[in-house]
Write a protein that holds these residues in place. Structure first.
Motif, PDB file in Angstrom:
ATOM      1  N   GLY A 261      -5.436  33.030  17.853  1.00 36.34           N
ATOM      2  CA  GLY A 261      -4.222  32.295  17.544  1.00 36.34           C
ATOM      3  C   GLY A 261      -3.753  32.568  16.132  1.00 36.34           C
ATOM      4  O   GLY A 261      -4.258  33.460  15.448  1.00 36.34           O
ATOM      5  N   GLU A 262      -2.804  31.761  15.687  1.00 34.02           N
ATOM      6  CA  GLU A 262      -2.114  32.040  14.427  1.00 34.02           C
ATOM      7  C   GLU A 262      -3.003  32.038  13.192  1.00 34.02           C
ATOM      8  O   GLU A 262      -2.802  32.827  12.287  1.00 34.02           O
ATOM      9  N   ASP A 263      -3.995  31.182  13.101  1.00 35.35           N
ATOM     10  CA  ASP A 263      -4.868  31.119  11.925  1.00 35.35           C
ATOM     11  C   ASP A 263      -6.290  31.585  12.252  1.00 35.35           C
ATOM     12  O   ASP A 263      -7.255  31.138  11.659  1.00 35.35           O
ATOM     13  N   GLU A 264      -6.385  32.534  13.170  1.00 36.93           N
ATOM     14  CA  GLU A 264      -7.685  32.972  13.694  1.00 36.93           C
ATOM     15  C   GLU A 264      -8.624  33.535  12.630  1.00 36.93           C
ATOM     16  O   GLU A 264      -9.822  33.257  12.643  1.00 36.93           O
ATOM     17  N   GLN A 265      -8.116  34.355  11.721  1.00 35.08           N
ATOM     18  CA  GLN A 265      -8.990  34.974  10.728  1.00 35.08           C
ATOM     19  C   GLN A 265      -9.593  33.935   9.793  1.00 35.08           C
ATOM     20  O   GLN A 265     -10.785  33.957   9.522  1.00 35.08           O
ATOM     21  N   GLN A 266      -8.784  33.025   9.327  1.00 32.08           N
ATOM     22  CA  GLN A 266      -9.278  31.961   8.443  1.00 32.08           C
ATOM     23  C   GLN A 266     -10.283  31.082   9.183  1.00 32.08           C
ATOM     24  O   GLN A 266     -11.316  30.701   8.632  1.00 32.08           O
ATOM     25  N   ALA A 267      -9.993  30.757  10.430  1.00 30.23           N
ATOM     26  CA  ALA A 267     -10.896  29.931  11.231  1.00 30.23           C
ATOM     27  C   ALA A 267     -12.239  30.629  11.408  1.00 30.23           C
ATOM     28  O   ALA A 267     -13.301  30.013  11.214  1.00 30.23           O
ATOM     29  N   LEU A 268     -12.200  31.901  11.747  1.00 29.30           N
ATOM     30  CA  LEU A 268     -13.448  32.643  11.972  1.00 29.30           C
ATOM     31  C   LEU A 268     -14.295  32.675  10.711  1.00 29.30           C
ATOM     32  O   LEU A 268     -15.491  32.373  10.753  1.00 29.30           O
ATOM     33  N   GLU A 269     -13.690  33.019   9.598  1.00 25.84           N
ATOM     34  CA  GLU A 269     -14.444  33.089   8.341  1.00 25.84           C
ATOM     35  C   GLU A 269     -15.042  31.731   7.982  1.00 25.84           C
ATOM     36  O   GLU A 269     -16.212  31.642   7.596  1.00 25.84           O
ATOM     37  N   THR A 270     -14.274  30.681   8.127  1.00 20.67           N
ATOM     38  CA  THR A 270     -14.736  29.330   7.794  1.00 20.67           C
ATOM     39  C   THR A 270     -15.900  28.920   8.691  1.00 20.67           C
ATOM     40  O   THR A 270     -16.921  28.401   8.218  1.00 20.67           O
TER      41      THR A 270
END
Length: 86
Positions: free
Chosen positions: A67-76
């Protein structure tokens, strides 16, 4: 969609408290979040789904964000799981 494999290092696995923390953080993101172990894929925003995966110490699990904030979510979330050491 982004994905990363992490190993559970916590000696008691991903039990109720860390699973609850994972779900709380997951819900802060708009994207869909899943955890996949072997052939089981569960919603990362569901405490029951996480607990049903039976993630013990040494288990490898894929964290998937889509989804739209996938990269930030994955890293977090990867960093969160790695921080569960006790």
């Amino acid at each position: 969609m982004v994905r990363e494999t992490v190993t559970i290092v916590n000696k008691t696995g991903l039990h109720a408290r860390p699973a609850n923390a994972f779900v709380k953080v997951s819900k802060d993101f708009a994207c869909d979040i899943f955890l996949e172990k072997d052939t089981k894929k569960m919603n990362g925003k569901s405490i029951l789904g996480l607990l049903s995966l039976g993630l013990n110490q040494g288990s490898q699990v894929d964290i998937i964000a889509d989804g739209e904030d996938e990269q930030q979510a994955l890293e977090t979330l990867v960093n969160l799981v790695k921080s569960f050491t006790e």
